[in-house]
Design an enzyme around this catalytic site. Structure first.
Site, PDB file in Angstrom:
ATOM      1  N   LYS A 128       0.869  -1.174   0.000  1.00 19.62           N
ATOM      2  CA  LYS A 128       0.000   0.000   0.000  1.00 19.62           C
ATOM      3  C   LYS A 128       0.906   1.224   0.000  1.00 19.62           C
ATOM      4  O   LYS A 128       2.045   1.156   0.461  1.00 19.62           O
ATOM      5  CB  LYS A 128      -0.882   0.009   1.261  1.00 19.62           C
ATOM      6  CG  LYS A 128      -2.152   0.791   1.113  1.00 19.62           C
ATOM      7  CD  LYS A 128      -3.248   0.026   0.390  1.00 19.62           C
ATOM      8  CE  LYS A 128      -4.467   0.883   0.161  1.00 19.62           C
ATOM      9  NZ  LYS A 128      -5.615   0.142  -0.335  1.00 19.62           N
ATOM     10  N   ASP A 168      -6.920   4.242  -4.595  1.00 15.24           N
ATOM     11  CA  ASP A 168      -7.588   4.082  -3.299  1.00 15.24           C
ATOM     12  C   ASP A 168      -8.234   5.444  -3.025  1.00 15.24           C
ATOM     13  O   ASP A 168      -8.544   6.175  -3.987  1.00 15.24           O
ATOM     14  CB  ASP A 168      -6.579   3.688  -2.197  1.00 15.24           C
ATOM     15  CG  ASP A 168      -7.260   3.249  -0.897  1.00 15.24           C
ATOM     16  OD1 ASP A 168      -7.829   2.158  -0.862  1.00 15.24           O
ATOM     17  OD2 ASP A 168      -7.241   4.017   0.081  1.00 15.24           O
TER      18      ASP A 168
HETATM   19  P1  NDP Z   1     -13.113   7.528  -2.527  1.00 16.81           P
HETATM   20  O1  NDP Z   1     -12.054   8.549  -2.364  1.00 16.81           O
HETATM   21  O2  NDP Z   1     -13.672   7.289  -3.880  1.00 16.81           O
HETATM   22  O3  NDP Z   1     -14.337   7.850  -1.538  1.00 16.81           O
HETATM   23  C1  NDP Z   1     -14.205   7.921  -0.148  1.00 16.81           C
HETATM   24  C2  NDP Z   1     -15.562   8.336   0.404  1.00 16.81           C
HETATM   25  O4  NDP Z   1     -15.534   8.147   1.820  1.00 16.81           O
HETATM   26  C3  NDP Z   1     -15.885   9.806   0.149  1.00 16.81           C
HETATM   27  O5  NDP Z   1     -17.255   9.970  -0.090  1.00 16.81           O
HETATM   28  C4  NDP Z   1     -15.471  10.468   1.473  1.00 16.81           C
HETATM   29  O6  NDP Z   1     -16.210  11.654   1.779  1.00 16.81           O
HETATM   30  C5  NDP Z   1     -15.825   9.389   2.470  1.00 16.81           C
HETATM   31  N1  NDP Z   1     -14.991   9.537   3.657  1.00 16.81           N
HETATM   32  C6  NDP Z   1     -13.643   9.562   3.708  1.00 16.81           C
HETATM   33  N2  NDP Z   1     -13.241   9.754   4.986  1.00 16.81           N
HETATM   34  C7  NDP Z   1     -14.372   9.830   5.723  1.00 16.81           C
HETATM   35  C8  NDP Z   1     -14.623   9.995   7.102  1.00 16.81           C
HETATM   36  N3  NDP Z   1     -13.631  10.122   7.976  1.00 16.81           N
HETATM   37  N4  NDP Z   1     -15.917  10.018   7.527  1.00 16.81           N
HETATM   38  C9  NDP Z   1     -16.946   9.884   6.646  1.00 16.81           C
HETATM   39  N5  NDP Z   1     -16.749   9.723   5.311  1.00 16.81           N
HETATM   40  C10 NDP Z   1     -15.487   9.700   4.875  1.00 16.81           C
HETATM   41  O7  NDP Z   1     -12.503   6.166  -1.904  1.00 16.81           O
HETATM   42  P2  NDP Z   1     -12.882   4.667  -2.252  1.00 16.81           P
HETATM   43  O8  NDP Z   1     -14.356   4.552  -2.410  1.00 16.81           O
HETATM   44  O9  NDP Z   1     -11.990   4.188  -3.317  1.00 16.81           O
HETATM   45  O10 NDP Z   1     -12.406   3.901  -0.908  1.00 16.81           O
HETATM   46  C11 NDP Z   1     -13.255   3.811   0.235  1.00 16.81           C
HETATM   47  C12 NDP Z   1     -12.746   2.691   1.141  1.00 16.81           C
HETATM   48  O11 NDP Z   1     -12.722   1.460   0.400  1.00 16.81           O
HETATM   49  C13 NDP Z   1     -11.328   2.869   1.701  1.00 16.81           C
HETATM   50  O12 NDP Z   1     -11.253   2.266   2.971  1.00 16.81           O
HETATM   51  C14 NDP Z   1     -10.487   2.051   0.722  1.00 16.81           C
HETATM   52  O13 NDP Z   1      -9.250   1.629   1.297  1.00 16.81           O
HETATM   53  C15 NDP Z   1     -11.407   0.877   0.480  1.00 16.81           C
HETATM   54  N6  NDP Z   1     -11.138   0.122  -0.741  1.00 16.81           N
HETATM   55  C16 NDP Z   1     -11.144   0.740  -1.964  1.00 16.81           C
HETATM   56  C17 NDP Z   1     -10.905  -0.002  -3.106  1.00 16.81           C
HETATM   57  C18 NDP Z   1     -11.019   0.587  -4.479  1.00 16.81           C
HETATM   58  O14 NDP Z   1     -11.002  -0.202  -5.438  1.00 16.81           O
HETATM   59  N7  NDP Z   1     -11.169   1.885  -4.642  1.00 16.81           N
HETATM   60  C19 NDP Z   1     -10.549  -1.437  -3.018  1.00 16.81           C
HETATM   61  C20 NDP Z   1     -10.694  -2.003  -1.695  1.00 16.81           C
HETATM   62  C21 NDP Z   1     -10.939  -1.220  -0.603  1.00 16.81           C
HETATM   63  P3  NDP Z   1     -15.482  13.090   1.627  1.00 16.81           P
HETATM   64  O15 NDP Z   1     -15.332  13.265   0.144  1.00 16.81           O
HETATM   65  O16 NDP Z   1     -16.433  14.042   2.269  1.00 16.81           O
HETATM   66  O17 NDP Z   1     -14.177  12.973   2.351  1.00 16.81           O
END
Ligand code: NDP
Length: 447
Positions: A128, A168
């Site tokens: 990572k 991510d």
């Molecule tokens: P994105 O950047 O696309 O989206 C993240 C979302 O989560 C945003 O809407 C953000 O809101 C919200 N968020 C972030 N921090 C917080 C917080 N502290 N409290 C509430 N909401 C929050 O990320 P992904 O969708 O790609 O990833 C989300 C999760 O999934 C992570 O844990 C990642 O490690 C995991 N993951 C992702 C993969 C992928 O293929 N993308 C694969 C496997 C796991 P805001 O914009 O307001 O911050």
């Protein structure tokens, strides 16, 4: 020495070496509790110090990222790549750009990724990386210059058979495109070193959707295991990013009632459910999560609640898809008392240890991210295979492969986690992954 004492000494050793890394300690402790029985049954694990070996990353690279902002000022950030384990194949895992990124967070994510990748059955190690940079506060040109500066160092440590990063949090197609462009210019090779690329230059169908879709395919198997169906179930989803929106859209398309989406500013609650169309309408929208969610409300109605998570809403199923430790012990209690019976993690380690204990106490089925969100990395491997063979697969073939992989991962959780009527998904996932990793470690000789 008895197993209990051995594990205690091991945990004390991990704590001492990683004193100021709470997320990393949390991730290691969670796994160790489940694999103590394996150590008990295999005396050679203790002899060969398998736990100690797996709890120390192969390497963690830290570097300066200096870049020019739009006003010509030099800006300095910190970048990292944690290559946790190369036992099963080239290192593989995403890059996260967020101000909360630090070594502890990346070490926990790389450790989890190692176990997740083992569980897929594919030939990939775990890694990572990322930086304490937030692209949401930068112009598109600044993001481009940042990505180029980041790659100016990272390129030395990656390659199609060495380490293959992906996206991510805050690293999507745009960022991967800039990173890939700089990598290609530096090494003068067009290869599959980064995944999650846009379709026009080496990307794969289904990659963008794969984590969210895979999560719902996994969920359907969890329900199927007890003779249930997703149709009509109330599903609370957190987040409004890549994982959350694709999971929500897929769940809605299969007849579930998606009652929430959220972001760091609050939650959109829609008790009657959001349509697939409304959810998809904001997928490629570049505005902030909150602005996009308020747009959905114009279509579906519902209520926007400031500074609030979805975990107090009545639901049957919870899909935490935002970030680590977003669902605490009190949230878990609220979910249980409001009718939730199943939790499947889209994010990595979104549930705290207290939340997990609460789910266990109430026999809530709980799938850890390393199993239920593995669809993203699995389709990344399919992207690597397409890049290596210069052949693109069709959308429907890749979606079928994703379904088959999620089914296999679910089956492993059941095989190793069955406890009478109940399946302990976390335990099943940890044991299945640990068996593969420990065999590889011993099989490759100590060194
Ligand atoms: P994105 O950047 O696309 O989206 C993240 C979302 O989560 C945003 O809407 C953000 O809101 C919200 N968020 C972030 N921090 C917080 C917080 N502290 N409290 C509430 N909401 C929050 O990320 P992904 O969708 O790609 O990833 C989300 C999760 O999934 C992570 O844990 C990642 O490690 C995991 N993951 C992702 C993969 C992928 O293929 N993308 C694969 C496997 C796991 P805001 O914009 O307001 O911050």
């Amino acid at each position: 020495m008895g197993t209990e004492q051995y594990i205690e000494e091991f945990l004390a050793w991990v704590r001492k070496r990683n004193e100021h890394q709470p997320e990393y300690l949390q991730a290691v402790s969670e796994i160790v509790a489940d694999i103590a029985g394996e150590v008990d049954d295999n005396p050679n694990f203790e002899r060969d110090n398998v736990l100690y070996y797996l709890a120390e990353p192969d390497r963690a690279i830290t570097f300066r990222v200096s870049w020019l902002d739009d006003n010509g000022n030099v800006r300095v950030n910190r970048g990292w790549r944690v290559q946790h384990s190369g036992l099963l194949g080239p290192y593989k895992g995403g890059l996260r750009f967020h101000t909360s990124v630090n070594l502890s967070v990346l070490k926990f994510l790389a450790f989890e990724q190692t176990f997740k990748n083992a569980l897929t059955g594919l030939s990939i190690g775990g890694a990572k990386g990322g930086a304490d940079f937030d692209p949401r506060n930068a112009s598109s040109r600044e993001v481009m210059r940042f990505c180029q500066a980041f790659m100016n160092e990272l390129y030395r440590h990656i390659g199609p058979n060495t380490d293959v990063p992906a996206g991510d949090i805050n690293v999507g197609k745009r960022e991967i495109g800039y990173l890939f462009g700089q990598y290609r210019r530096l090494v003068n090779q067009f290869n599959g070193t980064l995944t999650g690329k846009p379709l026009e230059f080496g990307g794969s169908h289904v990659r963008v959707e794969s984590t969210g879709y895979g999560l719902v395919y996994f969920l359907a198997h969890m329900l199927g295991d007890t003779g249930e169906d997703i149709l009509g179930k109330r599903v609370a989803v957190s987040g409004a990013g890549n994982v959350a929106l694709h999971a929500a859209a897929k769940a809605a398309s299969m007849g579930a009632r998606v009652v929430s989406l959220s972001c760091s500013k609050g939650t959109l609650s829609v008790p009657d459910g959001m349509s697939e169309k409304a959810i998809r309408s904001i997928v490629d929208d570049p505005r902030s999560s909150k602005e996009r969610l308020l747009d959905i409300r114009k279509i579906t109605g519902g209520e926007w609640i400031d500074d609030c998570t979805p975990w107090h809403l009545p639901c049957d199923i919870a899909l935490p898809c935002a970030t680590q430790n977003e669902l605490g012990e009190q949230d878990a209690r609220d979910l249980v008392s409001n009718g939730c019976r199943l939790v499947a993690e889209g994010a990595n380690m979104p549930c705290t240890e207290g939340a997990i204990r609460t789910f266990e106490k109430h026999q809530i089925r709980h799938a850890p991210g390393k199993a239920s969100n593995a669809g993203g990395v699995a389709v990344s491997v399919l992207e690597m295979a397409q890049n290596a063979s210069f052949k693109a697969e069709s959308y429907s073939d890749l979606d079928d492969e994703l379904k088959a992989i999620m089914k296999r991962i679910h089956q492993q959780c059941v095989d190793f986690g069955r406890e009478g009527e109940h399946v302990n998904y976390r335990r099943g996932a940890n044991i299945a992954a640990f068996r593969r990793l420990s065999r590889a470690m011993i099989g490759q000789g100590i060194g």
